[in-house]
Motif scaffolding. Structure first.
Motif, PDB file in Angstrom:
ATOM      1  N   HIS A 498       0.828  -1.210   0.000  1.00 26.26           N
ATOM      2  CA  HIS A 498       0.000   0.000   0.000  1.00 26.26           C
ATOM      3  C   HIS A 498       0.863   1.261   0.000  1.00 26.26           C
ATOM      4  O   HIS A 498       0.626   2.202  -0.783  1.00 26.26           O
ATOM      5  CB  HIS A 498      -0.929  -0.023   1.225  1.00 26.26           C
ATOM      6  N   VAL A 499       1.878   1.296   0.876  1.00 29.73           N
ATOM      7  CA  VAL A 499       2.738   2.480   0.975  1.00 29.73           C
ATOM      8  C   VAL A 499       3.480   2.719  -0.340  1.00 29.73           C
ATOM      9  O   VAL A 499       3.543   3.854  -0.837  1.00 29.73           O
ATOM     10  CB  VAL A 499       3.746   2.314   2.140  1.00 29.73           C
ATOM     11  N   ASN A 589      12.849   1.763   5.147  1.00 32.75           N
ATOM     12  CA  ASN A 589      12.985   3.134   5.651  1.00 32.75           C
ATOM     13  C   ASN A 589      14.008   3.917   4.835  1.00 32.75           C
ATOM     14  O   ASN A 589      13.804   5.087   4.505  1.00 32.75           O
ATOM     15  CB  ASN A 589      13.433   3.115   7.117  1.00 32.75           C
ATOM     16  N   GLU A 590      15.099   3.258   4.531  1.00 32.39           N
ATOM     17  CA  GLU A 590      16.159   3.874   3.735  1.00 32.39           C
ATOM     18  C   GLU A 590      15.651   4.209   2.339  1.00 32.39           C
ATOM     19  O   GLU A 590      15.900   5.310   1.812  1.00 32.39           O
ATOM     20  CB  GLU A 590      17.332   2.898   3.670  1.00 32.39           C
ATOM     21  N   PHE A 591      14.916   3.281   1.724  1.00 35.10           N
ATOM     22  CA  PHE A 591      14.394   3.508   0.378  1.00 35.10           C
ATOM     23  C   PHE A 591      13.414   4.676   0.360  1.00 35.10           C
ATOM     24  O   PHE A 591      13.491   5.563  -0.509  1.00 35.10           O
ATOM     25  CB  PHE A 591      13.705   2.241  -0.135  1.00 35.10           C
ATOM     26  N   LEU A 592      12.482   4.690   1.319  1.00 35.23           N
ATOM     27  CA  LEU A 592      11.466   5.750   1.344  1.00 35.23           C
ATOM     28  C   LEU A 592      12.078   7.120   1.609  1.00 35.23           C
ATOM     29  O   LEU A 592      11.580   8.138   1.119  1.00 35.23           O
ATOM     30  CB  LEU A 592      10.418   5.438   2.416  1.00 35.23           C
ATOM     31  N   ARG A 628      12.665   7.503  12.162  1.00 38.42           N
ATOM     32  CA  ARG A 628      12.183   8.586  13.023  1.00 38.42           C
ATOM     33  C   ARG A 628      11.650   9.744  12.178  1.00 38.42           C
ATOM     34  O   ARG A 628      10.623  10.350  12.511  1.00 38.42           O
ATOM     35  CB  ARG A 628      13.307   9.061  13.953  1.00 38.42           C
ATOM     36  N   GLU A 629      12.366  10.043  11.101  1.00 32.82           N
ATOM     37  CA  GLU A 629      11.912  11.134  10.222  1.00 32.82           C
ATOM     38  C   GLU A 629      10.572  10.795   9.585  1.00 32.82           C
ATOM     39  O   GLU A 629       9.700  11.665   9.453  1.00 32.82           O
ATOM     40  CB  GLU A 629      12.965  11.394   9.144  1.00 32.82           C
ATOM     41  N   ILE A 630      10.398   9.538   9.189  1.00 34.68           N
ATOM     42  CA  ILE A 630       9.127   9.121   8.587  1.00 34.68           C
ATOM     43  C   ILE A 630       7.991   9.261   9.591  1.00 34.68           C
ATOM     44  O   ILE A 630       6.920   9.808   9.283  1.00 34.68           O
ATOM     45  CB  ILE A 630       9.230   7.674   8.070  1.00 34.68           C
TER      46      ILE A 630
END
Length: 720
Positions: A498-499, A589-592, A628-630
């Motif tokens: 979904h994301v 997380n790294e990819f996004l 954390r940023e996400i």
């Protein structure tokens, strides 16, 4: 590891967990040392790299630096003895001490290595430990429980009783009164001693100088007051120059206790040079007439030959112990002679792999905290995994793990097991509010009745997943779900689809895959690991993609770091294929955060969220700020940082099956930190950590939800 050895380790673990007094002492020390060390280390940003280069050079040129040191020491009047074995060292030292003589000894890890105190006592020599912690242990007839704070396991009330009996009067139960008593008792021994024995933090080959650092002043007295001074040191303590030795001393203080330099630093460069050597009164307290340097080989060159030279970089600062989750819970039950993982390597390179197994080879959880805390960046977990490989090569992996790993190697087996578990699980399991709790006793598999385990899905994620077509995608990615997502956490896989769909990323899935192989790798079973890896390499190399994304950092580490190691001797074509795949492997997380412009979420998520750093993600992959940023981009979400967010949760895959009570004890500390934040949701980025936290939350009647960052982001994009 056989059943008998496993029982020995389990018994040690149980004893360690039950000794709550020792645990209190360890945590008192940790509470003082950890923050001081973490505050001090940034002041010396190049110290670790510089020290590692010094130790690398010294061990790579060991014969050369030994010869140079021997020449320099003898030129200063010292007598040097190269001991091939512990027995050689014991006999030489005993020959220097008068019959029924008196020896004062300072803290020495090398001395403990060769059991010199016990050996001399058996020869009729009186040995008095002058380090306060070692003296307490000597009076208590107890073993050291930490390399720098050897008596942290003994409560002050017991110490007061011991010192009162020693002095012959009732003492006040305060640290100040006990220190005064210890000084008074030791002073007479120091004055009358025939011989002083110390260790060495470093020996400079160019000047023939022995460096010792301390915070009590007893080593200075031991090295100056008796007529004869004996230094016991492993050959790895030799470094090329005086400046190099100073770096070792500084690192021992910075990383060991969080000081910029030790309170006392003594440099011994030869024998005393009094004006009249015949006047004994003049020499007293001004340095010894004889200095003997006993250099231990004792298996060290064998360690280098079989690939464990990095273990000789250790400077015995104890920093690894201060951050090891296993040591913090079981203390001195983990290790052999030298505490913790390094002690297990020590046992093995002395030709006794059995001692290594019996003293905790299976206990390393692989969190890498020892690695990041180490001033020489010693890769202790990797050395322990290599030892496990040696053990498996000799004895096999055991029928239980062999069965499980064989199943994980076959693409069709796990789906079948999942279906059987779903069909027949209701006969053995009952629904719980936070998972599925076993009704039957599965102790042989590490599953006590109260444990909360995830439900198996009727269909695997690979069977139910339907990535939506994306017009003009910004990126094309493959997704490796891993075992947990495939068979129990299918919702996490759906949330990821979904994301990525919301961010116009096209997702490609393999029709079938197998386990990443990490469980086999850390167990030392490379045969099954290679079989799994080859299947995954072929499967995912065939996909046309910009990146291969993971929601499980352990799986990502397998593709990025472990597969290249497994096939380091493979054909150039296979190595190139593995290299390309490793370069594409990325945590979600790294990819996004880095590979796309993340779409701003609109849906409010009114939760207070704290975040746990998975070990493989934070330390092996260096991904900490991205999740954390996400989270902090999500409207309505209140983010609260927890204390020690990167401390291990205690899961460790099969570790939590083999040592469930220990894994839960480690988890309790994390859960307390979660409670302190008053968060309603505990977020993380590892399915394994999620499984473990849900169990812990249930066991402690907590109310927090446990979610992956991707699941929370998916909710913020409107998915329910």
């Amino acid at each position: 590891m056989g059943d008998h050895t496993h029982k020995i380790v389990k018994t040690k673990v149980t004893e360690g967990l039950r000794d709550m007094e020792s645990r209190k002492g360890r945590f008192r020390a940790f509470d003082a040392i950890r923050p001081a060390m973490l505050k001090m280390v940034p002041n010396y940003p190049e110290l670790s790299n510089r020290l590692r280069r010094i130790k690398e050079y010294s061990i790579d040129h060991l014969d050369e630096v030994i010869a140079k040191a021997q020449q320099s020491l003898e030129a200063k009047g010292c007598k040097v003895y190269l001991a091939e074995t512990s027995e050689d060292a014991q006999r030489y030292i005993a020959g220097l001490i008068p019959k029924e003589g008196l020896v004062v000894k300072s803290k020495s890890n090398a001395g403990k290595e060769i059991n010199i105190s016990h050996y001399l006592e058996d020869q009729g020599v009186t040995v008095v430990e002058t380090d306060l912690g070692d003296r307490i242990n000597q009076l208590a007839k107890s073993e050291a429980s930490h390399s720098l704070a050897p008596a942290i396991h003994i409560p002050i009330e017991k110490i007061t009783k011991l010192f009162s009996e020693e002095e012959g009067k009732e003492l006040e139960c305060t640290p100040e009164a006990l220190v005064v008593s210890a000084r008074k008792g030791l002073r007479d021994f120091l004055v009358k001693a025939d011989v002083g024995i110390s260790g060495a933090n470093a020996i400079s080959a160019d000047t023939g100088s022995v460096f010792v650092t301390e915070n009590e002043g007893n080593i200075r007295a031991v090295s100056m007051m008796p007529k004869v001074h004996i230094v016991i040191a492993g050959v790895e303590k030799i470094v090329p120059t005086l400046e190099d030795a100073l770096q070792v001393v500084r690192a021992a203080a910075v990383y060991g206790v969080g000081q910029d330099i030790g309170t006392y630093v003594s440099v011994i460069s030869g024998v005393s040079e009094s004006l009249d050597p015949d006047l004994e009164e003049f020499s007293q307290g001004q340095g010894p007439k004889e200095v003997h340097i006993v250099l231990l080989k004792n298996g060290r060159q064998d360690a280098i030959k079989v690939g464990f030279k990095e273990s000789l970089y250790c400077i015995n600062c104890g920093s690894c112990l201060n951050f090891c989750p296993v040591y913090q819970e079981v203390g001195g039950k983990y290790g052999y002679k030298y505490l913790g993982g390094r002690g297990l390597v020590f046992a093995a390179f002395h030709g006794d792999l059995g001692k290594s197994e019996e003293n905790g080879l299976s206990l390393c959880i692989g969190c890498q905290k020892c690695h990041t805390a180490c001033p020489v960046q010693m890769a202790t977990p990797e050395m322990l995994w290599k030892l496990r490989q040696n053990a498996v090569a000799k004895k096999g992996v055991g029928w239980k793990k062999d069965l499980v790993f064989s199943m994980l190697t076959k693409p069709k087996t796990l789906p079948m097991v999942s279906k059987l578990a779903t069909t027949f699980g209701k006969l053995a399991l009952k629904d719980s509010e936070k998972g599925t709790t076993s009704r039957l006793t599965f102790n042989s598999f590490g599953l006590p009745q109260e444990r909360v385990i995830p439900k198996f899905s009727g269909k695997s994620f690979a069977e139910i997943a339907e990535p939506k077509p994306v017009a003009k995608p910004v990126k094309k990615v493959g997704f490796y779900p891993g075992c947990v997502v495939n068979y129990t956490e299918t919702d996490l896989g759906e949330a990821l689809l979904h994301v990525l769909g919301e961010n116009r990323v096209e997702v490609k899935l393999a029709k079938e895959d197998v386990c990443c192989g990490i469980p086999s790798i850390v167990s030392g079973d490379l045969e099954h690991a290679k079989s799994m890896a080859l299947k995954n390499i072929e499967t995912y190399s065939a996909l046309e993609m910009d990146a291969l994304v993971f929601v499980c950092p352990s799986c990502a580490v397998a593709f990025k770091e472990e597969y290249p190691k497994l096939f380091a001797d493979a054909s150039p074509d296979l190595q190139e294929k593995i290299k390309k795949l490793a370069e594409k492997a990325k945590d979600i997380n790294e990819f996004l955060s880095k590979d796309i412009k993340l779409k701003a979420p609109k849906q409010k998520v009114t939760e207070t969220v704290t975040y746990h750093d998975p070990c493989h993600l934070a330390r092996s992959m260096g991904v900490k700020k991205e999740p954390r940023e996400i989270l902090q981009k999500i409207p309505g979400l209140k983010y609260v940082e927890m204390q020690d967010a990167d401390a291990c949760c205690g899961f460790g895959g099969s570790f939590s099956l083999s040592f469930y009570e220990l894994s839960q004890r480690i988890n309790e500390g994390k859960l307390k930190n979660v409670t302190d934040t008053q968060a309603t949701t505990l977020a993380t980025s590892c399915p394994g950590c999620m499984v473990h936290f849900r169990d812990g939350v249930a066991q402690h009647d907590m109310k927090q939800k446990v979610s992956h960052v991707v699941q929370i982001l998916s909710r913020a994009y409107g998915r329910r």
